[in-house]
Design an enzyme around this catalytic site. Structure first.
Site, PDB file in Angstrom:
ATOM      1  N   CYS A   1       0.833  -1.209   0.000  1.00  0.00           N
ATOM      2  CA  CYS A   1       0.000   0.000   0.000  1.00  0.00           C
ATOM      3  C   CYS A   1       0.866   1.256   0.000  1.00  0.00           C
ATOM      4  O   CYS A   1       1.579   1.504  -0.954  1.00  0.00           O
ATOM      5  CB  CYS A   1      -0.967  -0.055   1.185  1.00  0.00           C
ATOM      6  SG  CYS A   1      -2.452   0.922   0.921  1.00  0.00           S
TER       7      CYS A   1
ATOM      8  N   GLU B   1      -0.524  -8.771   5.169  1.00  0.00           N
ATOM      9  CA  GLU B   1      -0.346  -8.831   6.633  1.00  0.00           C
ATOM     10  C   GLU B   1      -1.673  -8.757   7.386  1.00  0.00           C
ATOM     11  O   GLU B   1      -1.733  -9.016   8.579  1.00  0.00           O
ATOM     12  CB  GLU B   1       0.613  -7.724   7.092  1.00  0.00           C
ATOM     13  CG  GLU B   1       0.018  -6.326   7.227  1.00  0.00           C
ATOM     14  CD  GLU B   1      -0.177  -5.596   5.883  1.00  0.00           C
ATOM     15  OE1 GLU B   1      -0.022  -6.225   4.823  1.00  0.00           O
ATOM     16  OE2 GLU B   1      -0.518  -4.390   5.923  1.00  0.00           O
TER      17      GLU B   1
ATOM     18  N   HIS C   1      -3.092  -5.982   1.158  1.00  0.00           N
ATOM     19  CA  HIS C   1      -2.432  -6.118   2.462  1.00  0.00           C
ATOM     20  C   HIS C   1      -2.351  -7.587   2.897  1.00  0.00           C
ATOM     21  O   HIS C   1      -3.241  -8.064   3.604  1.00  0.00           O
ATOM     22  CB  HIS C   1      -3.239  -5.359   3.526  1.00  0.00           C
ATOM     23  CG  HIS C   1      -3.136  -3.882   3.430  1.00  0.00           C
ATOM     24  ND1 HIS C   1      -2.124  -3.158   4.007  1.00  0.00           N
ATOM     25  CD2 HIS C   1      -3.936  -2.980   2.821  1.00  0.00           C
ATOM     26  CE1 HIS C   1      -2.297  -1.871   3.766  1.00  0.00           C
ATOM     27  NE2 HIS C   1      -3.387  -1.729   3.038  1.00  0.00           N
TER      28      HIS C   1
END
Lengths: 226, 83
Positions: free
Chosen positions: A86, A197, A195
């Site tokens: 991002c 994560e 994302h």
């Protein structure tokens, strides 16, 4: 093996990355302030999402001039893994560590949803644990994720298999050829808008992101053995 | 000392959805004689330099390094005033 998570003023996904590595991948991880000038103790650098320096001027444009970024450039040049998600992706393009640029979403709307993402290249150090064309469910949350580069750069990206992830189904931001993530030519720097994560546990909706960090660990183990 | 203005805007080849939306809004206001709207930003700053040429070169370097991302934007440097 030690991961480092960069922290800029305005980063807000740094803790997500830190916990993904510490709690799920179970490797050593430490925060790195934007003023730090020595990365020698780290094996991989992670650049988080957020709004570094308030996204003033352009996303990632100011972060690029942090003192730590000179060290990240040297780290990347030495062939060590650098991953940005991002705002991290935006910083890597602004820093010239990845080609192209991220424009405003073509809808002009901030998109926040779970997105189907395809692994277009599973031969990279970031995706070796995935199957080719495997479909992932990854969260996206951005207003400027519309990847753009000139035709010459696009041809280079294709020729060198640098397009790692593409959006599947709908294209959420208008990015060129549905590009969601690319590496540099050497393959050791990855930037992506989704994302991983935030997709580490099935309990929280998806664990599609786990194999990305597991691939990095696998790679680092192999490197350290040689 | 020279007062400089740098205009930064998207390159012609880059689609600018914001400009399209604004142009659409102008049309909806009833102005149908408007087209090819461009959206950009400008930066004003003073440069301490011996000559105008030196001031321009400094502003161009700053624009190239920071104010514009030349992958998607172009810039134009103007001298507003010599003080």
């Amino acid at each position: 093996m030690k991961f480092g998570v960069l922290v800029f003023p305005g980063s807000n996904c740094d803790i997500d990355l830190y916990l993904a590595i510490k709690d799920i991948i179970k490797e050593e991880v430490e925060y790195i302030r934007h003023t730090q000038t020595d990365l020698s103790e780290f094996d991989a650098i992670l650049i988080p999402g957020g709004f570094s320096y308030g996204d003033y001027l352009r996303c990632g444009a100011i972060a690029r001039f942090s003192s730590v970024m000179d060290e990240v450039a040297k780290f990347a040049k030495a062939g060590k893994p650098v991953f940005g998600t991002c705002n991290g992706f935006q910083i890597l393009t602004e820093a010239g560590l990845l080609p192209g640029v991220l424009l405003k979403n073509d809808s002009l709307k901030f998109v926040c949803q779970t997105q189907s993402v395809k692994v277009s290249n599973n031969q990279s150090l970031f995706t070796s644990q995935y199957e080719k064309d495997e479909l992932l469910a990854l969260p996206i949350a951005h207003g400027e994720g519309n990847y753009y580069c000139d035709e010459e750069t696009l041809a280079e990206l294709k020729k060198n298999n640098q397009i790692i992830f593409t959006y599947e189904g709908n294209n959420p931001n208008g990015s060129l050829e549905n590009i969601a993530g690319i590496t540099n030519k050497a393959g050791n720097v990855l930037g992506m808008m989704p994302h991983p994560e935030r997709a580490m546990e099935e309990l929280l909706g998806s664990d599609s992101g786990r194999k990305l960090f597991a691939s990095m660990v696998d790679y680092l183990r192999k490197v350290s053995q040689n | 000392m020279f007062k400089m203005r740098v205009y930064v805007g998207y390159k012609e080849s880059v689609l600018d959805p914001q400009a399209e939306v604004i142009e659409g809004a102008i049309t909806r206001l009833g102005y149908e004689n408007i087209s090819d709207l461009k959206l950009g930003k400008f930066f004003d700053f003073d440069v301490l330099a011996e000559t105008e040429q030196e001031a321009i070169e400094t502003a161009e370097k700053i624009s190239d390094q920071l104010l514009a991302n030349i992958n998607m934007e172009s810039f134009r440097v103007q001298v507003l005033e010599a003080k």
